[in-house]
Enzyme design. Structure first.
Site, mmCIF file in Angstrom:
data_model
loop_
_atom_site.group_PDB
_atom_site.id
_atom_site.type_symbol
_atom_site.label_atom_id
_atom_site.label_comp_id
_atom_site.label_asym_id
_atom_site.label_seq_id
_atom_site.Cartn_x
_atom_site.Cartn_y
_atom_site.Cartn_z
ATOM 1 C CB SER A 219 -20.198 -38.244 1.118
ATOM 2 O OG SER A 219 -21.379 -38.981 1.343
ATOM 3 C CE LYS A 220 -17.148 -43.372 -5.340
ATOM 4 N NZ LYS A 220 -16.803 -42.354 -6.268
#
Ligand code: GLU
Length: 446
Positions: A219-220
């Site tokens: 994920s980011k």
């Protein structure tokens, strides 16, 4: 693969260099350096809306930060340029025309479509995933399973990824394509285009996916962050390099901590695993710490200095030798450069000690004892060396019915303002006799 190895990293400048991209770049770099080949940087900027020059620059900077140098690229030139797709439009048009002329492509609604002919066997050997077989009718399909011809030139005149990548890899003489496994699915489409143009296809090596600790796609927060954020968090380029090299690969001899040169020496693409690799921050912390331990002290100082400055310290009166030696005295404490900068703060300024410690816990009778001892130590210990101080202390406590704990605990606090530090005599030696006296005087302990 024939001839000298030519591999490429082909990022789209639609974001900074994040962990996934850095991982792909690193494996290409290792392959090129291992095989005495060339590492080419190609910027895939055909998505005009999302690509920016700033991101391109940031990718180049990120690669430099990681210590991944390239032999040909947009900033360097080379015999196979230009190295930005937006500057290679002539080539895409030329080969699209060839496909149109040969009846292998057709125009519709202003776009150019590549005709997918059914009944073709598409085979390729992947250096990591082994032999892979596809049928052309399955290479590109609609939702209902029917064949979907492949758009190669869009209505806006720009080439699509699957087409441009073939033209570029071929015309740039790339003979080994190393990229993320999410591109395996694109490979059959690309093979159809190689075949239609009569180009020899390169070799392929797809790298395992990188997952977060939760086994989900990155994920980011978990690594899709730029490599520079790793710098800000206190990770060394050497640490990140070492850590990424171990995602999906490990040297035969099981060595875990290695330099770039050693990695090049030991690298073997066929030893890359297919299993998804998990981004384990605990492991990164461990590797980073080990890399800090073996780093040249002056180089370590160069990465620690900005953190001290950010912490608001004035370093002007302190020599590089003193500061590097202070870091050495820390004896490998701290997993990140940021932590090391914090843990060693008392070597840079006494102010932090004063802010943390007021000596109010020392009882009067203890104060009388330690005062006597510190005075003796400061004036009688012949050499201000840790082993000499320890010797002196042992004799003194024996003669004065005191204990190490009684005399050393307040000393550590007065010198560092911390409960935990390297050996208190090592700290004292590093600070020097005068500075120790100054700190003890402040606390009224001499
Ligand atoms: N620009 C593509 C990407 O960033 C390159 C993929 C490839 O290496 O073929 O995913």
């Amino acid at each position: 693969m024939t001839g000298k190895a030519r591999v490429r990293f082909a990022p789209s400048p639609t974001g900074s260099l994040h962990i996934g991209g850095a991982h792909t770049a690193l494996f290409n770099w290792l392959y090129a350096r291992r095989n005495g080949g060339s590492f080419i940087l190609r910027i895939e900027d055909t998505d005009m809306e999302r690509s920016t020059k700033e991101y391109e620059q940031s990718i180049l900077d990120g690669m430099r930060w990681m210590g991944l140098d390239w032999d040909e690229g947009p900033d360097k030139g080379g015999d196979f340029g230009p190295y930005r797709q937006s500057e290679r439009m002539d080539l895409y048009r030329k080969y699209a025309k060839q496909l149109l002329d040969e009846g292998k492509a057709y125009e519709k609604d202003g776009a150019v479509f590549f005709k997918v002919v059914p009944g073709k066997e598409l085979r390729f050997r992947d250096e990591v995933y082994g032999n892979l077989d596809f049928k052309s009718e399955n290479a590109s399909v609609n939702h209902d399973g029917t064949i979907k011809d492949i758009v190669i030139m869009k209505r806006d005149g720009m080439p699509t990824y699957n087409y441009a990548v073939v033209i570029d890899d071929y015309t740039m003489g790339i003979n080994m394509v190393i990229r993320g496994e999410d591109h395996i699915i694109n490979t059959p489409k690309q093979l159809l285009i190689y075949d239609a143009l009569g180009f020899e296809a390169p070799g392929f090596a797809h790298l395992p996916m990188i997952l977060g600790k939760d086994k989900k796609k990155l994920s980011k927060r978990q690594g899709a962050t730029s490599v520079f954020e790793y710098n800000d968090m206190g990770y060394l380029p050497d640490g990140v390099f070492n850590f990424l090299a171990l995602l999906g690969w490990s040297p035969k001899n099981g060595q875990e901590i290695f330099s770039r040169e050693e990695a090049v020496e030991m690298f073997d693409i066929s030893a890359v695993t297919r299993k998804a690799a998990v981004l384990d921050m605990d492991k990164l912390n461990h590797i980073n710490q080990e890399q800090m331990k073996i780093m040249d002290p002056m180089k370590l100082l160069a990465v620690i200095r900005p953190f001290w400055i950010e912490m608001g310290f004035d370093l002007s009166g302190l020599s590089d030798e003193y500061l590097a030696s202070a870091l050495h005295t820390m004896g490998g404490r701290g997993q990140t450069t940021k932590q090391l900068a914090e843990y060693s703060d008392y070597f840079v300024t006494f102010d932090v000690v004063k802010a943390r410690y007021d000596a109010s816990e020392i009882k009067e009778e203890t104060r009388a004892v330690v005062k006597k001892f510190y005075n003796a130590l400061l004036s009688e210990c012949a050499e201000w060396k840790a082993d000499k101080m320890e010797e002196f202390t042992k004799e003194w406590i024996a003669a004065n019915d005191s204990s190490m704990k009684e005399v050393c605990l307040p000393l550590r606090w007065a010198l560092t303002g911390r409960k935990v530090s390297p050996g208190v005599f090592e700290v004292a030696e590093q600070l020097g006799r005068d500075e120790c006296r100054r700190r003890l005087e402040y606390y009224d302990l001499v």
